[in-house]
Write a protein that holds these residues in place. Structure first.
Motif, PDB file in Angstrom:
ATOM      1  N   TRP A 159       0.858  -1.201   0.000  1.00  0.00           N
ATOM      2  CA  TRP A 159       0.000   0.000   0.000  1.00  0.00           C
ATOM      3  C   TRP A 159       0.889   1.244   0.000  1.00  0.00           C
ATOM      4  O   TRP A 159       1.069   1.876   1.003  1.00  0.00           O
ATOM      5  CB  TRP A 159      -0.911  -0.007   1.232  1.00  0.00           C
ATOM      6  N   VAL A 160       1.350   1.681  -1.155  1.00  0.00           N
ATOM      7  CA  VAL A 160       1.395   0.931  -2.406  1.00  0.00           C
ATOM      8  C   VAL A 160       2.819   1.017  -2.929  1.00  0.00           C
ATOM      9  O   VAL A 160       3.546   1.952  -2.589  1.00  0.00           O
ATOM     10  CB  VAL A 160       0.409   1.484  -3.463  1.00  0.00           C
ATOM     11  N   TYR A 161       3.193   0.037  -3.775  1.00  0.00           N
ATOM     12  CA  TYR A 161       4.496   0.127  -4.426  1.00  0.00           C
ATOM     13  C   TYR A 161       4.543   1.378  -5.310  1.00  0.00           C
ATOM     14  O   TYR A 161       3.606   1.664  -6.053  1.00  0.00           O
ATOM     15  CB  TYR A 161       4.731  -1.087  -5.316  1.00  0.00           C
ATOM     16  N   ALA A 162       5.643   2.116  -5.223  1.00  0.00           N
ATOM     17  CA  ALA A 162       5.868   3.270  -6.094  1.00  0.00           C
ATOM     18  C   ALA A 162       6.602   2.785  -7.341  1.00  0.00           C
ATOM     19  O   ALA A 162       7.726   2.282  -7.247  1.00  0.00           O
ATOM     20  CB  ALA A 162       6.682   4.337  -5.371  1.00  0.00           C
ATOM     21  N   SER A 163       5.994   2.937  -8.493  1.00  0.00           N
ATOM     22  CA  SER A 163       6.530   2.324  -9.715  1.00  0.00           C
ATOM     23  C   SER A 163       7.958   2.754 -10.051  1.00  0.00           C
ATOM     24  O   SER A 163       8.727   1.934 -10.576  1.00  0.00           O
ATOM     25  CB  SER A 163       5.597   2.595 -10.904  1.00  0.00           C
ATOM     26  N   PRO A 164       8.400   4.019  -9.785  1.00  0.00           N
ATOM     27  CA  PRO A 164       9.759   4.374 -10.199  1.00  0.00           C
ATOM     28  C   PRO A 164      10.860   3.837  -9.287  1.00  0.00           C
ATOM     29  O   PRO A 164      12.041   4.012  -9.590  1.00  0.00           O
ATOM     30  CB  PRO A 164       9.743   5.905 -10.189  1.00  0.00           C
ATOM     31  N   LEU A 165      10.500   3.179  -8.187  1.00  0.00           N
ATOM     32  CA  LEU A 165      11.521   2.707  -7.254  1.00  0.00           C
ATOM     33  C   LEU A 165      12.170   1.393  -7.670  1.00  0.00           C
ATOM     34  O   LEU A 165      13.197   1.003  -7.119  1.00  0.00           O
ATOM     35  CB  LEU A 165      10.927   2.541  -5.846  1.00  0.00           C
ATOM     36  N   ARG A 166      11.570   0.682  -8.638  1.00  0.00           N
ATOM     37  CA  ARG A 166      12.120  -0.622  -9.037  1.00  0.00           C
ATOM     38  C   ARG A 166      11.717  -0.933 -10.470  1.00  0.00           C
ATOM     39  O   ARG A 166      10.766  -0.348 -10.997  1.00  0.00           O
ATOM     40  CB  ARG A 166      11.636  -1.728  -8.082  1.00  0.00           C
ATOM     41  N   GLN A 167      12.395  -1.870 -11.073  1.00  0.00           N
ATOM     42  CA  GLN A 167      12.090  -2.253 -12.444  1.00  0.00           C
ATOM     43  C   GLN A 167      10.746  -2.989 -12.518  1.00  0.00           C
ATOM     44  O   GLN A 167      10.425  -3.796 -11.635  1.00  0.00           O
ATOM     45  CB  GLN A 167      13.194  -3.147 -13.003  1.00  0.00           C
ATOM     46  N   PRO A 168       9.947  -2.746 -13.554  1.00  0.00           N
ATOM     47  CA  PRO A 168       8.639  -3.378 -13.645  1.00  0.00           C
ATOM     48  C   PRO A 168       8.674  -4.902 -13.550  1.00  0.00           C
ATOM     49  O   PRO A 168       7.858  -5.503 -12.833  1.00  0.00           O
ATOM     50  CB  PRO A 168       8.114  -2.909 -15.013  1.00  0.00           C
ATOM     51  N   TRP A 169       9.610  -5.540 -14.262  1.00  0.00           N
ATOM     52  CA  TRP A 169       9.619  -7.007 -14.229  1.00  0.00           C
ATOM     53  C   TRP A 169       9.949  -7.511 -12.830  1.00  0.00           C
ATOM     54  O   TRP A 169       9.372  -8.501 -12.358  1.00  0.00           O
ATOM     55  CB  TRP A 169      10.624  -7.580 -15.233  1.00  0.00           C
ATOM     56  N   SER A 170      10.846  -6.797 -12.124  1.00  0.00           N
ATOM     57  CA  SER A 170      11.195  -7.197 -10.763  1.00  0.00           C
ATOM     58  C   SER A 170       9.990  -7.087  -9.834  1.00  0.00           C
ATOM     59  O   SER A 170       9.737  -7.982  -9.008  1.00  0.00           O
ATOM     60  CB  SER A 170      12.343  -6.325 -10.246  1.00  0.00           C
TER      61      SER A 170
ATOM     62  N   ARG B 236      16.116  11.011  -6.154  1.00  0.00           N
ATOM     63  CA  ARG B 236      17.448  11.617  -6.223  1.00  0.00           C
ATOM     64  C   ARG B 236      18.331  11.128  -5.074  1.00  0.00           C
ATOM     65  O   ARG B 236      19.512  10.808  -5.264  1.00  0.00           O
ATOM     66  CB  ARG B 236      17.337  13.146  -6.174  1.00  0.00           C
ATOM     67  N   ASP B 237      17.768  11.052  -3.876  1.00  0.00           N
ATOM     68  CA  ASP B 237      18.529  10.593  -2.718  1.00  0.00           C
ATOM     69  C   ASP B 237      19.003   9.150  -2.893  1.00  0.00           C
ATOM     70  O   ASP B 237      20.072   8.771  -2.399  1.00  0.00           O
ATOM     71  CB  ASP B 237      17.679  10.689  -1.453  1.00  0.00           C
ATOM     72  N   LEU B 238      18.215   8.348  -3.607  1.00  0.00           N
ATOM     73  CA  LEU B 238      18.557   6.944  -3.820  1.00  0.00           C
ATOM     74  C   LEU B 238      19.424   6.737  -5.066  1.00  0.00           C
ATOM     75  O   LEU B 238      19.812   5.606  -5.371  1.00  0.00           O
ATOM     76  CB  LEU B 238      17.274   6.114  -3.949  1.00  0.00           C
ATOM     77  N   GLY B 239      19.702   7.825  -5.781  1.00  0.00           N
ATOM     78  CA  GLY B 239      20.497   7.703  -6.995  1.00  0.00           C
ATOM     79  C   GLY B 239      19.749   7.093  -8.160  1.00  0.00           C
ATOM     80  O   GLY B 239      20.366   6.572  -9.098  1.00  0.00           O
ATOM     81  N   LEU B 240      18.422   7.179  -8.133  1.00  0.00           N
ATOM     82  CA  LEU B 240      17.594   6.620  -9.203  1.00  0.00           C
ATOM     83  C   LEU B 240      17.139   7.740 -10.140  1.00  0.00           C
ATOM     84  O   LEU B 240      17.041   8.904  -9.737  1.00  0.00           O
ATOM     85  CB  LEU B 240      16.364   5.921  -8.602  1.00  0.00           C
ATOM     86  N   PRO B 241      16.847   7.406 -11.400  1.00  0.00           N
ATOM     87  CA  PRO B 241      16.405   8.433 -12.342  1.00  0.00           C
ATOM     88  C   PRO B 241      15.055   9.014 -11.957  1.00  0.00           C
ATOM     89  O   PRO B 241      14.172   8.292 -11.479  1.00  0.00           O
ATOM     90  CB  PRO B 241      16.330   7.683 -13.677  1.00  0.00           C
ATOM     91  N   VAL B 242      14.920  10.314 -12.143  1.00  0.00           N
ATOM     92  CA  VAL B 242      13.638  10.987 -11.905  1.00  0.00           C
ATOM     93  C   VAL B 242      12.872  10.994 -13.223  1.00  0.00           C
ATOM     94  O   VAL B 242      13.203  11.743 -14.139  1.00  0.00           O
ATOM     95  CB  VAL B 242      13.857  12.418 -11.382  1.00  0.00           C
ATOM     96  N   VAL B 243      11.877  10.141 -13.308  1.00  0.00           N
ATOM     97  CA  VAL B 243      11.135   9.988 -14.560  1.00  0.00           C
ATOM     98  C   VAL B 243       9.835  10.777 -14.477  1.00  0.00           C
ATOM     99  O   VAL B 243       9.256  10.942 -13.393  1.00  0.00           O
ATOM    100  CB  VAL B 243      10.852   8.502 -14.859  1.00  0.00           C
ATOM    101  N   PRO B 244       9.339  11.291 -15.592  1.00  0.00           N
ATOM    102  CA  PRO B 244       8.111  12.083 -15.586  1.00  0.00           C
ATOM    103  C   PRO B 244       6.891  11.212 -15.294  1.00  0.00           C
ATOM    104  O   PRO B 244       6.933   9.983 -15.437  1.00  0.00           O
ATOM    105  CB  PRO B 244       8.060  12.662 -17.002  1.00  0.00           C
ATOM    106  N   PRO B 245       5.776  11.831 -14.889  1.00  0.00           N
ATOM    107  CA  PRO B 245       4.581  11.071 -14.525  1.00  0.00           C
ATOM    108  C   PRO B 245       4.096  10.110 -15.610  1.00  0.00           C
ATOM    109  O   PRO B 245       3.667   8.991 -15.299  1.00  0.00           O
ATOM    110  CB  PRO B 245       3.540  12.164 -14.253  1.00  0.00           C
ATOM    111  N   GLY B 246       4.152  10.525 -16.873  1.00  0.00           N
ATOM    112  CA  GLY B 246       3.695   9.644 -17.941  1.00  0.00           C
ATOM    113  C   GLY B 246       4.508   8.367 -18.020  1.00  0.00           C
ATOM    114  O   GLY B 246       3.971   7.283 -18.272  1.00  0.00           O
ATOM    115  N   GLU B 247       5.814   8.483 -17.796  1.00  0.00           N
ATOM    116  CA  GLU B 247       6.665   7.295 -17.815  1.00  0.00           C
ATOM    117  C   GLU B 247       6.394   6.412 -16.605  1.00  0.00           C
ATOM    118  O   GLU B 247       6.461   5.179 -16.685  1.00  0.00           O
ATOM    119  CB  GLU B 247       8.131   7.709 -17.851  1.00  0.00           C
ATOM    120  N   ARG B 248       6.062   7.015 -15.482  1.00  0.00           N
ATOM    121  CA  ARG B 248       5.718   6.223 -14.295  1.00  0.00           C
ATOM    122  C   ARG B 248       4.444   5.417 -14.531  1.00  0.00           C
ATOM    123  O   ARG B 248       4.322   4.270 -14.100  1.00  0.00           O
ATOM    124  CB  ARG B 248       5.533   7.141 -13.084  1.00  0.00           C
ATOM    125  N   LEU B 249       3.475   6.037 -15.208  1.00  0.00           N
ATOM    126  CA  LEU B 249       2.261   5.292 -15.552  1.00  0.00           C
ATOM    127  C   LEU B 249       2.578   4.142 -16.498  1.00  0.00           C
ATOM    128  O   LEU B 249       2.024   3.044 -16.369  1.00  0.00           O
ATOM    129  CB  LEU B 249       1.232   6.220 -16.194  1.00  0.00           C
TER     130      LEU B 249
END
Length: 278
Positions: A73-84, A116-129
């Motif tokens: 509740w709930v996974y944030a999509s940009p934090l990990r790869q979709p297949w994972s 940014r703190d985790l060193g992950l790419p900041v992707v726009p909302p459309g890409e997160r969807l």
């Protein structure tokens, strides 16, 4: 008959609890068992890296303690790869014998700073969807014909609503700090107009009385201000008044699944005893 789905019909009430492991393990185990004994349907974990143990192993342990359903509740999509994420969700469904629900969304407010703190790419909302769609598509492939992991999507804007209308089994509506009852009603009704399938409608209720649930709302949330604007993000802490308001929300909006913080689970146990399954 009241209309309690996105496409018509009445769903029975069910109730979930966000209960991250924030104490010693024996105390948390007792809390999980008490939540189950009080009639809640679902034990849920937030997706906040470094603030509590990771959701997947914690949920796997929770599922061994009771017969509760468990979920993110709930996974944030940009934090990990979709297949994972899909593999993790499918694995939890298998290990819990079908009691896992995948909650997923594009990330809470401020997710950009966290990335940014985790060193992950900041992707726009459309890409997160697009990541959410990719995750659910991969999950359906892994599940195959023998298993279907329920998908709960947290939504707000029209693009997220459209995706949820296509993919989700349950939809939870993200409320903004300034949303009053009128605005929240508009968001829910817009989705109900859009959806053509039988979709369960859920609500994340972060404030009970003057108690603000950790991981569910900002620490500076003002319960009095929410009550003054008639926000749906708050419920009374009096069980009779809470039960009345919950029934009103199902009748007027079709919401039948309500999620609370663990700190209010005991106080609302009489509400669950009265309404769960009704």
């Amino acid at each position: 008959m009241t209309d309690s789905t996105a496409s018509g019909g009445t769903r029975p009430f069910r109730f979930g609890v966000v209960a991250p492991l924030r104490t010693d393990l024996p105390t948390w185990r007792d809390q999980v068992r008490r939540i189950a004994d009080n009639g809640y349907s679902t034990l849920l974990m937030p997706d906040v890296p470094q603030w509590q143990p990771a959701p997947a192993p914690t949920l796997a342990i929770a599922a061994t303690l009771t017969d509760l359903r468990v979920g993110s509740w709930v996974y944030a999509s940009p934090l990990r790869q979709p297949w994972s994420t899909a593999w993790e969700a499918h694995s939890l469904s298998v290990l819990t014998e079908g009691r896992f629900e995948l909650g997923i969304g594009t990330g809470r407010p401020g997710i950009e700073d966290e990335l940014r703190d985790l060193g992950l790419p900041v992707v726009p909302p459309g890409e997160r969807l697009a990541q959410v769609r990719e995750t659910v598509t991969a999950l359906r492939g892994l599940d195959g014909a023998a298993l279907r992991t329920p998908v709960v999507m947290a939504v707000r804007g029209p693009k997220a609503q459209a995706l949820a209308a296509d993919l989700a089994d349950t939809v939870a509506f993200a409320l903004m700090p300034g949303d009053d009852r009128v605005e929240s009603t508009r968001v829910v009704r817009d989705f109900r107009t859009l959806a053509t399938r039988d979709i369960e409608l859920a609500q994340h209720v972060a404030v009970i009385g003057d108690t603000v649930a950790p991981f569910m709302a900002s620490p500076d949330t003002d319960p009095a201000a929410l009550r003054a604007m008639d926000s749906l993000a708050v419920l009374p802490d009096d069980p009779a008044a809470a039960a009345e308001e919950i029934q009103r929300r199902r009748e007027e909006l079709g919401i039948s699944y309500f999620v609370f913080g663990a700190g209010s689970a005991d106080a609302l146990a009489p509400v669950v005893a009265e309404l769960a399954g009704q």
